[in-house]
Write an enzyme that holds these catalytic residues in place. Structure first.
Site, PDB file in Angstrom:
ATOM      1  N   ILE A 198       0.762  -1.318  -0.073  1.00 57.39           N
ATOM      2  CA  ILE A 198      -0.136  -0.088   0.108  1.00 57.39           C
ATOM      3  C   ILE A 198       0.849   1.299   0.005  1.00 57.39           C
ATOM      4  CG2 ILE A 198      -1.589   1.355   1.454  1.00 57.39           C
ATOM      5  CD1 ILE A 198      -2.829  -1.413   2.380  1.00 57.39           C
ATOM      6  N   LYS A 256       4.352  13.059  16.172  1.00 55.35           N
ATOM      7  CA  LYS A 256       4.529  14.118  16.815  1.00 55.35           C
ATOM      8  C   LYS A 256       5.750  14.787  16.193  1.00 55.35           C
ATOM      9  CE  LYS A 256       7.599  14.296  21.003  1.00 55.35           C
ATOM     10  NZ  LYS A 256       7.713  13.988  22.301  1.00 55.35           N
ATOM     11  N   TYR A 283      -2.149  -7.561  16.778  1.00 55.71           N
ATOM     12  CA  TYR A 283      -2.536  -6.625  15.749  1.00 55.71           C
ATOM     13  C   TYR A 283      -3.747  -5.885  15.964  1.00 55.71           C
ATOM     14  CZ  TYR A 283      -3.145  -5.387  10.770  1.00 55.71           C
ATOM     15  OH  TYR A 283      -3.542  -4.697   9.541  1.00 55.71           O
ATOM     16  N   LYS A 308      -4.106  -1.727  16.319  1.00 55.19           N
ATOM     17  CA  LYS A 308      -4.682  -0.968  15.116  1.00 55.19           C
ATOM     18  C   LYS A 308      -6.008  -0.204  16.041  1.00 55.19           C
ATOM     19  CE  LYS A 308      -2.351  -1.746  11.458  1.00 55.19           C
ATOM     20  NZ  LYS A 308      -1.777  -0.580  10.659  1.00 55.19           N
TER      21      LYS A 308
HETATM   22  N1  LIG Z   1      -2.584  -6.006   3.437  1.00 54.44           N
HETATM   23  C1  LIG Z   1      -3.819  -6.123   3.948  1.00 54.44           C
HETATM   24  O1  LIG Z   1      -4.518  -6.946   3.551  1.00 54.44           O
HETATM   25  C2  LIG Z   1      -4.042  -5.001   4.876  1.00 54.44           C
HETATM   26  C3  LIG Z   1      -5.306  -4.849   5.345  1.00 54.44           C
HETATM   27  C4  LIG Z   1      -5.903  -3.998   6.299  1.00 54.44           C
HETATM   28  C5  LIG Z   1      -4.668  -2.866   6.656  1.00 54.44           C
HETATM   29  N2  LIG Z   1      -3.543  -3.121   6.089  1.00 54.44           N
HETATM   30  C6  LIG Z   1      -2.638  -1.998   6.573  1.00 54.44           C
HETATM   31  O2  LIG Z   1      -2.197  -1.314   5.550  1.00 54.44           O
HETATM   32  C7  LIG Z   1      -0.746  -1.037   6.069  1.00 54.44           C
HETATM   33  C8  LIG Z   1       0.027  -1.539   4.805  1.00 54.44           C
HETATM   34  O3  LIG Z   1       0.078  -2.882   4.449  1.00 54.44           O
HETATM   35  P1  LIG Z   1       0.911  -4.068   3.600  1.00 54.44           P
HETATM   36  O4  LIG Z   1       0.095  -5.020   3.568  1.00 54.44           O
HETATM   37  O5  LIG Z   1       1.113  -2.837   2.252  1.00 54.44           O
HETATM   38  O6  LIG Z   1       2.132  -3.805   4.298  1.00 54.44           O
HETATM   39  P2  LIG Z   1       3.276  -4.823   4.718  1.00 54.44           P
HETATM   40  O7  LIG Z   1       2.865  -5.825   5.642  1.00 54.44           O
HETATM   41  O8  LIG Z   1       3.991  -5.099   3.464  1.00 54.44           O
HETATM   42  O9  LIG Z   1       4.059  -3.715   5.657  1.00 54.44           O
HETATM   43  C9  LIG Z   1       4.480  -2.422   5.406  1.00 54.44           C
HETATM   44  C10 LIG Z   1       5.631  -2.091   5.416  1.00 54.44           C
HETATM   45  O10 LIG Z   1       6.173  -2.025   6.665  1.00 54.44           O
HETATM   46  C11 LIG Z   1       7.495  -2.237   6.659  1.00 54.44           C
HETATM   47  N3  LIG Z   1       8.141  -2.528   8.109  1.00 54.44           N
HETATM   48  C12 LIG Z   1       7.978  -3.647   8.982  1.00 54.44           C
HETATM   49  N4  LIG Z   1       8.702  -3.452   9.906  1.00 54.44           N
HETATM   50  C13 LIG Z   1       9.286  -2.327  10.011  1.00 54.44           C
HETATM   51  C14 LIG Z   1      10.102  -1.501  10.719  1.00 54.44           C
HETATM   52  N5  LIG Z   1      10.554  -2.213  11.832  1.00 54.44           N
HETATM   53  N6  LIG Z   1      10.668  -0.348  10.503  1.00 54.44           N
HETATM   54  C15 LIG Z   1      10.236   0.201   9.414  1.00 54.44           C
HETATM   55  N7  LIG Z   1       9.232  -0.434   8.403  1.00 54.44           N
HETATM   56  C16 LIG Z   1       8.841  -1.604   8.702  1.00 54.44           C
HETATM   57  C17 LIG Z   1       7.873  -3.312   5.761  1.00 54.44           C
HETATM   58  O11 LIG Z   1       9.077  -3.537   5.565  1.00 54.44           O
HETATM   59  C18 LIG Z   1       6.837  -3.039   4.686  1.00 54.44           C
HETATM   60  O12 LIG Z   1       7.521  -2.567   3.498  1.00 54.44           O
HETATM   61  C19 LIG Z   1      -0.403  -1.566   7.163  1.00 54.44           C
HETATM   62  O13 LIG Z   1      -0.576  -0.316   8.426  1.00 54.44           O
HETATM   63  C20 LIG Z   1      -1.467  -2.671   7.316  1.00 54.44           C
HETATM   64  O14 LIG Z   1      -1.793  -2.764   8.781  1.00 54.44           O
HETATM   65  C21 LIG Z   1      -3.053  -4.113   5.472  1.00 54.44           C
END
Ligand SMILES: NC(=O)c1ccc[n+]([C@@H]2O[C@H](COP(=O)([O-])OP(=O)(O)OC[C@H]3O[C@@H](n4cnc5c(N)ncnc54)[C@H](O)[C@@H]3O)[C@@H](O)[C@H]2O)c1
Length: 283
Positions: free
Chosen positions: A20, A142, A175, A179
């Protein structure tokens, strides 16, 4: 000319090939914003197989795509479990562009180790989810908000929350808690920042076809003797059947709402949490 011309957007967790974060970077750039993207350096074992196959290079690859759209892209590696790195990420992005107008708190802890009943949930996993999914959102907000206030031109903060911010599923205590907290943080920071014309909103996706590494999916695929790709395809198809609009979201579906909330048209919207879920949850 786009409606975000002259704006700068900082997006966390933006290095994934199907994430995303990348979709947000591309959407905001296509509307004229310059981009600052961050991610942390993953160990090879934590990379999705398709990223390895495509020789994907996280934020380096995303930056090339943003630049191909004619926008500038500043890259900063940041481990969001470390407050000092978050402060440094923000000050480097502000130092580079002079201002940040839009913050997208998108990163999350890698899913999977949390997928156990609460009686089995290790405290270190709990702490990691809270650190990346909640505390890092507070810290980024912040530091970025302080800089926005200093510039005096308002701003937009968009927290990528989840349907898990509104409804729990089994085996998701860490999780879900992390959230739900993002919604509280969104409302409270919206109130604190409203006098400065900084809006804070949350976007709550249902399942998204992001194809990210997930330790739980990896283990399930192994147990069932199928490739991770095949297992993911089944999950996407099955999950889609349960969605009134007939499919799960694509990352771009989420990015479109982010772009709207980042725009001038959303100036009077703050403290809200909008679903992008094809009709699976109504509150
Ligand atoms: N994919 C889904 O089905 C879904 C559903 C609901 C909400 N979301 C939310 O959307 C957002 C993006 O989801 P996604 O599936 O694209 O993401 P993802 O699970 O691929 O994670 C997003 C990014 O976070 C980074 N990350 C992980 N640990 C980290 C750290 N310690 N420091 C810095 N970066 C770190 C990862 O490298 C990754 O690029 C998230 O907040 C997720 O909770 C996703």
């Amino acid at each position: 000319m786009g409606n975000l011309d002259g704006k700068v957007a900082l997006i966390t967790g933006a290095g994934g090939m199907k994430g995303i974060g990348r979709a947000c970077a591309m959407k905001l750039a296509s509307q004229g914003a310059d981009i600052a993207i961050s991610d942390f350096k993953r160990e090879p074992k934590d990379l999705p197989p398709q990223e390895i196959k495509a020789q994907w290079r996280s934020i380096d690859s995303v930056a090339e795509e943003v630049e191909a759209l004619g926008r500038r892209c500043f890259k900063v590696w940041c481990d969001l479990t470390d407050a000092a790195q978050i402060e440094d990420m923000v000050s480097r992005a502000v130092g580079h562009y002079g201002h940040i107008d839009i913050l997208v708190n998108n990163a999350r802890a890698i899913i999977g180790r949390d997928r156990v009943p609460i009686t089995e949930l290790r405290e270190e996993v709990w702490q990691r989810f809270l650190a990346i999914n909640t505390t890092a959102v507070y810290l980024s907000t912040k530091f970025v908000a302080k800089s926005m206030i200093e510039k005096g031109k308002g701003g937009r903060i968009i927290n990528i929350a989840s349907d898990a911010s509104k409804r729990a599923k089994p085996m998701t205590a860490a999780y879900t808690t992390s959230k739900f907290a993002v919604i509280g943080l969104t409302q409270a920071s919206a109130l604190d920042l409203a006098p400065h014309r900084i809006t804070v909103n949350a976007v709550c996706p249902g399942s998204v076809n992001t194809d990210r590494l997930n330790y739980w999916e990896e283990a399930q695929a192994k147990t069932q003797g199928v490739s991770l790709k095949e297992f993911r395809a089944r999950i996407v198809a099955d999950a889609g059947k349960a969605v009134p609009l007939g499919r799960i979201a694509e990352p771009e579906d989420v990015a479109k709402l982010v772009a709207f909330l980042a725009s001038e048209d959303a100036a009077f919207i703050t403290g809200q949490a909008y679903n992008v879920n094809g009709g699976t949850l109504f509150h």
